[in-house]
Design a protein around this motif. Structure first.
Motif, PDB file in Angstrom:
ATOM      1  N   THR A  60     -25.610 102.215 125.186  1.00 43.94           N
ATOM      2  CA  THR A  60     -25.459 100.753 125.177  1.00 43.94           C
ATOM      3  C   THR A  60     -25.928 100.161 126.502  1.00 43.94           C
ATOM      4  OG1 THR A  60     -23.536 101.097 123.776  1.00 43.94           O
ATOM      5  CG2 THR A  60     -23.814  98.886 124.661  1.00 43.94           C
ATOM      6  N   LEU A  61     -25.599 100.842 127.610  1.00 41.72           N
ATOM      7  CA  LEU A  61     -26.028 100.334 128.918  1.00 41.72           C
ATOM      8  C   LEU A  61     -27.551 100.303 128.993  1.00 41.72           C
ATOM      9  CD1 LEU A  61     -23.501 102.048 131.355  1.00 41.72           C
ATOM     10  CD2 LEU A  61     -23.603  99.650 130.716  1.00 41.72           C
ATOM     11  N   ARG A  62     -28.176 101.349 128.485  1.00 44.23           N
ATOM     12  CA  ARG A  62     -29.654 101.377 128.549  1.00 44.23           C
ATOM     13  C   ARG A  62     -30.216 100.248 127.692  1.00 44.23           C
ATOM     14  NH1 ARG A  62     -29.122 107.263 129.307  1.00 44.23           N
ATOM     15  NH2 ARG A  62     -29.546 107.430 131.537  1.00 44.23           N
ATOM     16  N   ALA A  63     -29.545  99.978 126.559  1.00 45.21           N
ATOM     17  CA  ALA A  63     -30.040  98.914 125.675  1.00 45.21           C
ATOM     18  C   ALA A  63     -29.889  97.540 126.331  1.00 45.21           C
ATOM     19  CB  ALA A  63     -29.284  98.946 124.352  1.00 45.21           C
ATOM     20  N   ILE A  64     -28.793  97.309 127.040  1.00 45.57           N
ATOM     21  CA  ILE A  64     -28.628  95.960 127.618  1.00 45.57           C
ATOM     22  C   ILE A  64     -29.421  95.783 128.908  1.00 45.57           C
ATOM     23  CG2 ILE A  64     -26.374  95.465 126.551  1.00 45.57           C
ATOM     24  CD1 ILE A  64     -25.104  96.062 129.291  1.00 45.57           C
ATOM     25  N   ILE A  77     -29.580  92.796 131.902  1.00 46.97           N
ATOM     26  CA  ILE A  77     -28.241  92.564 132.447  1.00 46.97           C
ATOM     27  C   ILE A  77     -28.119  93.178 133.832  1.00 46.97           C
ATOM     28  CG2 ILE A  77     -25.799  93.155 132.122  1.00 46.97           C
ATOM     29  CD1 ILE A  77     -26.858  90.937 130.239  1.00 46.97           C
ATOM     30  N   LYS A  78     -27.617  92.378 134.740  1.00 43.13           N
ATOM     31  CA  LYS A  78     -27.451  92.834 136.132  1.00 43.13           C
ATOM     32  C   LYS A  78     -25.977  93.007 136.494  1.00 43.13           C
ATOM     33  CE  LYS A  78     -31.793  92.349 137.630  1.00 43.13           C
ATOM     34  NZ  LYS A  78     -32.533  93.394 136.966  1.00 43.13           N
ATOM     35  N   LYS A  96     -24.950 102.657 137.508  1.00 44.01           N
ATOM     36  CA  LYS A  96     -25.511 102.715 138.868  1.00 44.01           C
ATOM     37  C   LYS A  96     -27.015 103.005 138.810  1.00 44.01           C
ATOM     38  CE  LYS A  96     -24.830 104.617 143.413  1.00 44.01           C
ATOM     39  NZ  LYS A  96     -24.542 105.792 144.170  1.00 44.01           N
ATOM     40  N   GLU A  97     -27.336 103.981 137.976  1.00 44.09           N
ATOM     41  CA  GLU A  97     -28.750 104.366 137.815  1.00 44.09           C
ATOM     42  C   GLU A  97     -29.598 103.165 137.372  1.00 44.09           C
ATOM     43  OE1 GLU A  97     -30.387 106.548 133.986  1.00 44.09           O
ATOM     44  OE2 GLU A  97     -28.947 107.805 135.053  1.00 44.09           O
ATOM     45  N   LEU A  98     -29.019 102.284 136.555  1.00 41.78           N
ATOM     46  CA  LEU A  98     -29.755 101.131 136.035  1.00 41.78           C
ATOM     47  C   LEU A  98     -29.667  99.918 136.967  1.00 41.78           C
ATOM     48  CD1 LEU A  98     -28.539 101.428 132.325  1.00 41.78           C
ATOM     49  CD2 LEU A  98     -30.861 101.845 133.146  1.00 41.78           C
ATOM     50  N   GLY A  99     -28.932 100.084 138.060  1.00 35.83           N
ATOM     51  CA  GLY A  99     -28.816  98.974 139.020  1.00 35.83           C
ATOM     52  C   GLY A  99     -27.906  97.856 138.531  1.00 35.83           C
ATOM     53  N   ILE A 100     -26.969  98.203 137.647  1.00 37.05           N
ATOM     54  CA  ILE A 100     -26.042  97.178 137.149  1.00 37.05           C
ATOM     55  C   ILE A 100     -24.757  97.241 137.984  1.00 37.05           C
ATOM     56  CG2 ILE A 100     -24.683  96.363 135.171  1.00 37.05           C
ATOM     57  CD1 ILE A 100     -26.667  97.688 133.324  1.00 37.05           C
ATOM     58  N   THR A 101     -24.323  96.094 138.474  1.00 37.22           N
ATOM     59  CA  THR A 101     -23.068  96.029 139.221  1.00 37.22           C
ATOM     60  C   THR A 101     -21.918  95.865 138.226  1.00 37.22           C
ATOM     61  OG1 THR A 101     -24.176  95.025 141.088  1.00 37.22           O
ATOM     62  CG2 THR A 101     -21.799  94.665 140.949  1.00 37.22           C
ATOM     63  N   VAL A 102     -20.834  96.583 138.484  1.00 34.20           N
ATOM     64  CA  VAL A 102     -19.658  96.480 137.613  1.00 34.20           C
ATOM     65  C   VAL A 102     -18.501  95.918 138.441  1.00 34.20           C
ATOM     66  CG1 VAL A 102     -18.044  97.747 136.127  1.00 34.20           C
ATOM     67  CG2 VAL A 102     -20.427  98.512 136.319  1.00 34.20           C
ATOM     68  N   VAL A 103     -17.921  94.836 137.963  1.00 33.18           N
ATOM     69  CA  VAL A 103     -16.746  94.268 138.642  1.00 33.18           C
ATOM     70  C   VAL A 103     -15.587  94.227 137.651  1.00 33.18           C
ATOM     71  CG1 VAL A 103     -18.013  92.893 140.348  1.00 33.18           C
ATOM     72  CG2 VAL A 103     -17.540  91.916 138.105  1.00 33.18           C
ATOM     73  N   ARG A 104     -14.388  94.177 138.163  1.00 28.11           N
ATOM     74  CA  ARG A 104     -13.216  94.203 137.275  1.00 28.11           C
ATOM     75  C   ARG A 104     -12.129  93.295 137.840  1.00 28.11           C
ATOM     76  NH1 ARG A 104      -9.058  98.832 138.641  1.00 28.11           N
ATOM     77  NH2 ARG A 104      -9.398  98.998 140.860  1.00 28.11           N
ATOM     78  N   VAL A 105     -11.012  93.271 137.151  1.00 28.89           N
ATOM     79  CA  VAL A 105      -9.856  92.500 137.614  1.00 28.89           C
ATOM     80  C   VAL A 105      -8.787  93.527 137.974  1.00 28.89           C
ATOM     81  CG1 VAL A 105      -8.215  90.676 137.025  1.00 28.89           C
ATOM     82  CG2 VAL A 105     -10.477  90.689 135.978  1.00 28.89           C
ATOM     83  N   VAL A 335     -16.582  97.938 141.089  1.00 29.77           N
ATOM     84  CA  VAL A 335     -16.152  99.292 140.741  1.00 29.77           C
ATOM     85  C   VAL A 335     -17.229 100.261 141.203  1.00 29.77           C
ATOM     86  CG1 VAL A 335     -15.432 100.825 138.880  1.00 29.77           C
ATOM     87  CG2 VAL A 335     -15.045  98.360 138.667  1.00 29.77           C
ATOM     88  N   ASN A 336     -16.870 101.165 142.089  1.00 28.12           N
ATOM     89  CA  ASN A 336     -17.833 102.142 142.590  1.00 28.12           C
ATOM     90  C   ASN A 336     -17.576 103.500 141.952  1.00 28.12           C
ATOM     91  OD1 ASN A 336     -19.180 100.407 144.477  1.00 28.12           O
ATOM     92  ND2 ASN A 336     -17.249 100.425 145.636  1.00 28.12           N
ATOM     93  N   LEU A 337     -18.618 104.299 141.915  1.00 26.17           N
ATOM     94  CA  LEU A 337     -18.466 105.671 141.412  1.00 26.17           C
ATOM     95  C   LEU A 337     -17.504 106.416 142.320  1.00 26.17           C
ATOM     96  CD1 LEU A 337     -22.017 107.015 140.558  1.00 26.17           C
ATOM     97  CD2 LEU A 337     -20.015 107.078 139.093  1.00 26.17           C
ATOM     98  N   PRO A 338     -16.552 107.194 141.759  1.00 28.18           N
ATOM     99  CA  PRO A 338     -15.671 107.955 142.635  1.00 28.18           C
ATOM    100  C   PRO A 338     -16.500 108.908 143.500  1.00 28.18           C
ATOM    101  CG  PRO A 338     -15.194 108.358 140.291  1.00 28.18           C
ATOM    102  CD  PRO A 338     -16.362 107.431 140.357  1.00 28.18           C
TER     103      PRO A 338
END
Ligand code: NAD
Length: 339
Positions: A60-64, A77-78, A96-105, A335-338
Motif C-alpha cells: 500500500t505504501l508503494r502504491a500511495i 504522498i509525502k 523511510k525508503e520511500l521518503g514518507i514522513t510518519v507522524v502520530r499523536v 515516528v522514527n525507525l527503532p
C-alpha cells in the motif's frame, strides 16, 4: 496541505473540521479504510490521515508513494499523519525508503483509555451489564452477580507508559497492590508499583491489564505458556492492541476456567469488524463469535479512546503535525525507525 482523511467517521469530520478553522488545511474525507484496493483515492494529495485499522503495509505504501505515469492524477504522498498513538500498522522501513514522513499523536488522553480499562474491570467483576438487563425486566435476583472487593487484590500492569501509569494510579486508589512489568521501567510508577519479572506478575496477579505496544516482541505475549503461569480464574484486560493476546489460547483457558474474566477493547482481527455497523450481517469470524458466547467476557469495539477530550486533542495534534511538516519545522511527533 491537501490531505486525504481515510476511515473517516462523522465524529472525525466534526472534530477535525472544528479545529481546522485555526489551521486551514484542505481536508477531504473518505469513509473506506486505506488498503491496497483504496490506495488510488490518495491520488492528488500530499498527505494522508489514517487511523488504527488502515493498512500501511509495503504494497500500500508503494502504491500511495509511486507516481503513476500517464495518469491524470498522481500518487505522491509525502506525509502519513496517524490520528492515533500506535503505529504497528505502518511498515516504517518501507515508509523511510520511500521518503514518507510518519507522524502520530503520542498522547491525546491517556485518561480515556486507562479509565475504560478500569471500567471493564468493574463491569466484569460487578456484572453491571447483566444487572442492567435484569432490573429492566423486573428481575431483582442476585444469583450470578457475585463480585469481589478490588481492595487488597493484586493487579499486574504490563507497560507502564502514559496509559499504564494512570491505570496503576487509579487501581492503587482502589487499594489494589500493583505489580508492574516494563522493558523500560517508569521511575514515576515506582512509588505505587513494584516492578517484577513477567513470570512473577503472571503468577501473582488477580487481574492483568495490558498497556504495552504491539511489536514483534509483544505479539501473542499472552499465549498458552503465559496463561499456564497465571492464577486460576485470573482476569485479563486488553485495551492496547488485539494481537498481544493469542485469542485461541484464551478461549481454551476460558473453557477450563483458568481465565475467569476477559475484557477486551481490541481484537486480533478487529480490522474486519470494528467501527462498522454489522448488525444486519452474518459475522464470519468464528473465533470472535465464540468469545461472545462466554458470560464472563466483555468486548467493546475499540472505544477506549472515544471521549470528547481525546477527539479534540487528536484533532489538534494531528493538524499541528501537518502544519509542522508543511512548514519544514521539526515535528516532535515524528515516528522514527527503532534504532
Ligand atoms: P507509551 O509509549 O506511553 O507506553 C508504552 C509502554 O510500554 C512504555 O513504558 C514501554 O516501555 C512499554 N513497553 C514497550 N515494549 C514493551 C515490552 N516488550 N514489554 C513490556 N512493556 C513494553 O504508550 P501509551 O500511550 O501508554 O499507549 C499504550 C498502548 O495503548 C499503545 O501502544 C496503543 O497500542 C494502545 N492504545 C489503545 C487505545 C484504545 O482506544 N484502545 C488508545 C490509545 C492507545
Amino acid at each position: 496541505m491537501k490531505v486525504a482523511v481515510f476511515s473517516a467517521k462523522s465524529y472525525d469530520r466534526q472534530s477535525l473540521e472544528s479545529v481546522n478553522r485555526d489551521y486551514g488545511h484542505e481536508l477531504v474525507y473518505f469513509s473506506p479504510n486505506l488498503e491496497i484496493e483504496t490506495a488510488k483515492l490518495a491520488a492528488g494529495f500530499t498527505g494522508i490521515c489514517v487511523f488504527v485499522n488502515d493498512t500501511l503495509d509495503a504494497e500500500t505504501l508503494r502504491a500511495i508513494a509511486s507516481k503513476i505515469s500517464g495518469s491524470k492524477s498522481e500518487n505522491d504522498i509525502k506525509l502519513i499523519a496517524l490520528r492515533c498513538t500506535g503505529f504497528n500498522n505502518v511498515d516504517l522501513t518501507v515508509a523511510k525508503e520511500l521518503g514518507i514522513t510518519v507522524v502520530r499523536v503520542p498522547a491525546y488522553s491517556p485518561y480515556a483509555v486507562a479509565e475504560h480499562a478500569v471500567g471493564l474491570i468493574l463491569t466484569l467483576n460487578r456484572k453491571f451489564h447483566r444487572a442492567y438487563a435484569r432490573v429492566r425486566e423486573g428481575n431483582f435476583s442476585l444469583d450470578g452477580l457475585l463480585g469481589f472487593d478490588l481492595h487488597d487484590r493484586t493487579v499486574g500492569i504490563i507497560g507502564t507508559g502514559r496509559i499504564g501509569m494512570i491505570a496503576a494510579q487509579i487501581l492503587h486508589g482502589f487499594g489494589c497492590h500493583i505489580l508492574a512489568y516494563d522493558k523500560f521501567p517508569n521511575p514515576a510508577c515506582e512509588a505505587i508499583a513494584s516492578y517484577v519479572s513477567l513470570f512473577e506478575l503472571f503468577s501473582k496477579s488477580d487481574i492483568i491489564s495490558l498497556h504495552c505496544p504491539l511489536t514483534p516482541e509483544t505479539h501473542h505475549l499472552i499465549n498458552s505458556e503465559a496463561i499456564a503461569q497465571m492464577k486460576h480464574g485470573v482476569m485479563l484486560i486488553n485495551t492496547s492492541r488485539g494481537a498481544l493476546i493469542d485469542t485461541k489460547a484464551v478461549i481454551k483457558a476460558l473453557k477450563s476456567g483458568k481465565v475467569g474474566y476477559l475484557g477486551l477493547d481490541v481484537y486480533e482481527q478487529e480490522a474486519d469488524l470494528f467501527f462498522e455497523d454489522l448488525s444486519n450481517t452474518v459475522i464470519q469470524d468464528d473465533v470472535f463469535q465464540r468469545l461472545l458466547t462466554f458470560p464472563n467476557v466483555i468486548i467493546t469495539g475499540h472505544q477506549a479512546f472515544f471521549t470528547e477530550d481525546a477527539l479534540r486533542n487528536i484533532a489538534q495534534t494531528t493538524l499541528q503535525n501537518i502544519t509542522d511538516f508543511e512548514n519544514g519545522n521539526p515535528c516532535p511527533n515524528t515516528v522514527n525507525l527503532p534504532s
